[in-house]
Scaffold this active site. Structure first.
Site, PDB file in Angstrom:
ATOM      1  N   ASP A 340       0.872  -1.162   0.000  1.00 15.02           N
ATOM      2  CA  ASP A 340       0.000   0.000   0.000  1.00 15.02           C
ATOM      3  C   ASP A 340       0.917   1.221   0.000  1.00 15.02           C
ATOM      4  OD1 ASP A 340      -2.176   1.661   0.100  1.00 15.02           O
ATOM      5  OD2 ASP A 340      -3.152   0.615   1.739  1.00 15.02           O
ATOM      6  N   CYS A 341       0.423   2.320  -0.547  1.00 14.58           N
ATOM      7  CA  CYS A 341       1.319   3.408  -0.918  1.00 14.58           C
ATOM      8  C   CYS A 341       1.999   4.055   0.283  1.00 14.58           C
ATOM      9  CB  CYS A 341       0.563   4.427  -1.753  1.00 14.58           C
ATOM     10  SG  CYS A 341      -0.018   3.693  -3.291  1.00 14.58           S
TER      11      CYS A 341
END
Length: 825
Positions: A340-341
């Protein structure tokens, strides 16, 4: 002249790109990212110019594929010199050749969501990050809209589509989305790798991201994942019959996220970027991992995204047991694992995991099995981590091979994996067929919660003057929820009802938060002069959203007062429509005799207003079911959102979670939904017992019973020790005894043998949606695997098949039959 210019640009990139320190280069990730603030919802002209470079060849035309001789000629390179462009070789040989030709610096530049490419090898940039949760989204830098592609079809949010309990619909939506995605890719407006769907189980009714998910049942969530992923990925004619699934062609690449035990965003100061989910192994196996295992094993997804949170102290993106050993090893993922970023940044600065430096963190993540960083940590710090001996270059090579194999399967190197995809373009986006599919999906997902005296459907010949009031009465963007692109169009509820009669619209609230009661009086006045009144109320992204969990389950502000006063103001029927993802405590309306009918519409997408009107006026008979429990508001006062166990904790007075473990009162239970007609079930055939003969390598296991005397001599056997594919089958006759055609969702539950300690109350093991004409009968056949359908997970996380009497229940009608499992040598 153009060719000379583009060659010079390519040459400059080749010699200049790697002379600039990476942390000085333009990046979309220096501060925040979409999973926190949706930074990319609107793109600047600079963003669009950048994207056109990413998806265009050096000749300036729309990108076709890497190994195109004209591309190489345009940049002064000879394609035949590069073995990775030799399509006669295996993907494995080609990918190895590509990676082996890269220097260490060039390799690390490919490890972020923006892969910079290697100009000297003719390898262009690629942006990995696009989204397609319920349509092609413009969240993420990989996709954008402009005059060429002004919009795409926005389907209902996932929670709404799930309420249809229609697996073929879920797959059909995926197919439509991937067709539009391919068309946008051909036009240089999207990538080929889409980080969707979200398949986290909704453990707590306060979770803000419920709208993105398929609800609270792990099996239903897993089946949604399988069908939607198949719809996105499968190339027709190439779904099966591959000895090596790493060579199976992909239409687009899908990603199941957020792995794992991720379901707290921001609740009373607890933030997902620092939350440590303390999870028992029993719950991990039984609930949190099950949909992901189904997504990988049955959906053959090509990517999994790890989440921000820690699980039992370890960040998921740095946990080798979760990534390398489970996804890659036990489940045999054919694809790549992405963070996830900014998860590695979070690992260092929020979790402060092991006091790691930036270099330590990238080494931990790479060795754990994280292949791609949505962010810039890998790009910035992996090279120095290798040079400092913290991680091997071979670990980078392994990840790159997974990544480029996926791109080869997508046709990124050799052209479209299906000749039909090459011709997809603007005319294949926002087609009449897709818009009708979006409308039908919205209709199928609407749930009828109350219908006193068969008030609905309304007869358009009798009810021509309508009052349509409430904060969502004229909703447009709110119907789309989050992770949406720009829709083809919007049909608001007001617009939808105008197709059936004269509409007097009054908003009743200035906005969903409804802080000002001065708008209520005009809504009451509109209702006084109407033959029927429709109140459209509920929640939106200001109440439940990513990074925003709820603190209560009630309607915001003065909405309840608005509904009550409007319901008192008219002599005609009053229909309440709720737009929300999570459940809302509307006991006041359920018990109000002035409110004759209640519908839940979820967030129904761009065509939602038409779908709602079609259901209320009987063009469509509602058949949706609730994919999660609607709890009374008191539930949230009984336990904190951060308590992870699903079973009740008696010592703390905590109730169980989800319908599987909670046995208290509800506003509306999981699986609830009414129809304008009535259905009867008749069980026509069924196995009632099955004898399983154990071999000498299979041994009886004990199971905890509340009364040890109830435990059979051979209580159960470990599923892992079994190769049995035994099935039990039964057929249900569904009879429509009403006077309207309609669809019925047949949900099948299993309950384990009586006396087993701390097991689930019941769980879904199968479901089908069937259309039955008025007065007609349809037969529905279920063939269920004994081990998958009747297994339990004990306190030590062993998956066991218990012997004894299981109960199979068909729907909520009480139609059930005992099913006996006998284990013997």
């Amino acid at each position: 002249m153009a060719k000379v210019f583009t060659f010079l640009v390519s040459f400059c990139l080749c010699i200049g790109l790697f002379a600039i320190p990476i942390n000085a280069r333009p990046s979309h990730h220096n501060h925040h990212h979409h999973h926190r603030h949706h930074k990319f919802t609107q793109k600047s002209d600079e963003d669009k110019t950048y994207l056109s470079h990413v998806y265009a060849t050096e000749t300036g035309s729309n990108f076709t594929h890497v190994c195109d001789p004209s591309r190489y000629k345009a940049v002064g390179l000879e394609m035949s010199n590069f073995a990775f462009c030799d399509s006669s070789l295996s993907y494995a040989a080609r990918v190895k050749d590509l990676v082996d030709q890269m220097t260490l610096s060039e390799k690390v530049y490919q490890l972020g969501n923006l892969a910079y490419g290697v100009p000297r090898l003719g390898l262009p940039k690629y942006e990995w990050w696009s989204e397609a949760l319920h349509g092609v989204s413009n969240v993420g830098p990989g996709t954008f809209y402009d005059d060429v592609v002004p919009g795409s079809t926005s389907f209902p949010t996932v929670i709404s589509s799930t309420a249809s309990f229609n697996e073929s619909l879920w797959k059909k939506i995926g197919q439509a989305v991937s067709t539009e995605a391919r068309a946008m890719y051909n036009l240089g407006r999207a990538g080929l790798t889409f980080w969707s769907p979200n398949i986290n189980v909704v453990r707590d009714p306060r979770w803000g991201r419920a709208l993105e998910t398929p609800g609270e049942d792990p099996f239903v969530v897993g089946r949604y994942a399988v069908q939607y992923v198949r719809g996105l990925q499968d190339v027709e004619g190439h779904e099966t019959n591959y000895t090596d699934l790493n060579t199976r062609p992909l239409k687009v690449s899908s990603c199941c996220k957020h792995y794992a035990a991720y379901d707290v965003d921001f609740w009373l100061g607890v933030d997902r970027t620092s939350f440590d989910a303390r999870v028992q192994e029993q719950d991990m196996v039984e609930t949190f991992l099950r949909p992901f295992e189904m997504c990988v094993k049955e959906g053959d997804v090509s990517s999994v995204m790890c989440s921000y949170n820690r699980v039992n102290g370890i960040p998921t993106c740095a946990d080798p047991k979760l990534l390398r050993d489970t996804i890659r090893g036990e489940w045999d993922l054919h694809g790549y694992i992405v963070s996830d970023c900014d998860s590695i940044d979070v690992m260092v600065h929020k979790h402060k995991f092991l006091g790691d430096t930036n270099g330590d963190a990238v080494a931990q993540a790479l060795k754990a099995g994280l292949d791609l960083d949505c962010g810039i940590f890998y790009t910035n710090f992996t090279g120095s981590a290798v040079q400092q001996g913290k991680v091997r270059e071979g670990d980078i090579d392994k990840s790159l091979k997974y990544l480029y194999t996926v791109l080869m399967r997508l046709g990124y190197f050799d052209g479209s994996p299906n000749s039909q995809y090459k011709s997809l373009g603007k005319s294949d986006i926002c087609t009449n067929e897709n818009i009708e599919l979006a409308t039908d999906a919205a209709r199928q997902g609407i749930v009828l919660l109350k219908n006193d005296n068969d008030t609905l459907p309304l007869d358009s010949s009798k009810f021509k003057k309508l009052a349509v009031v409430g904060p969502h009465a004229n909703a447009t963007a709110a119907m789309n929820g989050n992770y949406a692109g720009i829709p083809c169009r919007y049909i608001s509820p007001v617009d939808g009802f105008k197709t059936y009669g004269e509409v007097n619209y009054a908003m009743g609230c200035g906005e969903v938060m409804c802080k000002n009661e001065s708008f209520i009086f005009p809504a009451m006045e509109a209702a006084k002069h109407a033959e029927a009144t429709i109140i459209v109320a509920g929640l939106d992204l200001s109440v439940e959203a990513e990074s925003l969990d709820r603190v209560n389950l009630t309607l915001p502000g003065y909405q309840e007062k608005l509904i009550d006063l409007v319901a008192q103001s008219t002599l005609g029927p009053v229909i309440l429509v709720i737009m929300s993802a999570g459940g809302v405590d509307i006991s006041f309306a359920k018990d109000n005799p002035n409110i004759k009918s209640i519908l839940w519409a979820g967030y129904p997408g761009e065509e939602g207003g038409q779908a709602i009107a079609d259901v209320i006026f009987g063009k469509y008979n509602p058949g949706g079911r609730l994919p999660l429990t609607w709890f009374a508001n008191d539930y949230v006062n009984l336990l904190p959102m951060t308590s992870m166990p699903l079973r009740p904790i008696d010592s703390l007075g905590y109730p169980g979670r989800t319908y599987k473990f909670y046995n208290g009162p509800t506003v509306y239970p999981f699986g609830f939904g009414l129809s304008y007609t009535k259905f009867n079930y008749n069980l026509t055939s069924a196995h009632t017992s099955i004898n399983l003969n154990m071999n000498k390598f299979q041994h009886c296991r004990s199971i905890d019973y509340t009364d040890a005397a109830q435990m059979p001599a051979c209580a159960g056997v470990l599923i892992d020790d079994m190769a049995w594919q035994d099935q039990f089958s039964f057929e249900v006759e569904v009879q429509n005894v009403g006077d309207r055609d309609g669809s019925e969702v047949v949900i099948v539950y299993s309950t384990p043998p009586q006396g087993i300690k701390a097991s689930y109350i019941k769980q879904v093991i199968g479901f089908q949606r069937v259309f039955v004409a008025a007065g007609g009968v349809e037969k529905v056949k279920f063939d269920l695997n004994v081990c998958k359908s009747l297994a339990i997970v004990d306190y030590a996380a062993n998956t066991l098949l218990p012997s004894g009497g299981h109960t199979i229940t068909i729907g909520d009608s009480g139609n059930s039959f005992p099913f006996q499992v006998n284990l013997s040598r």
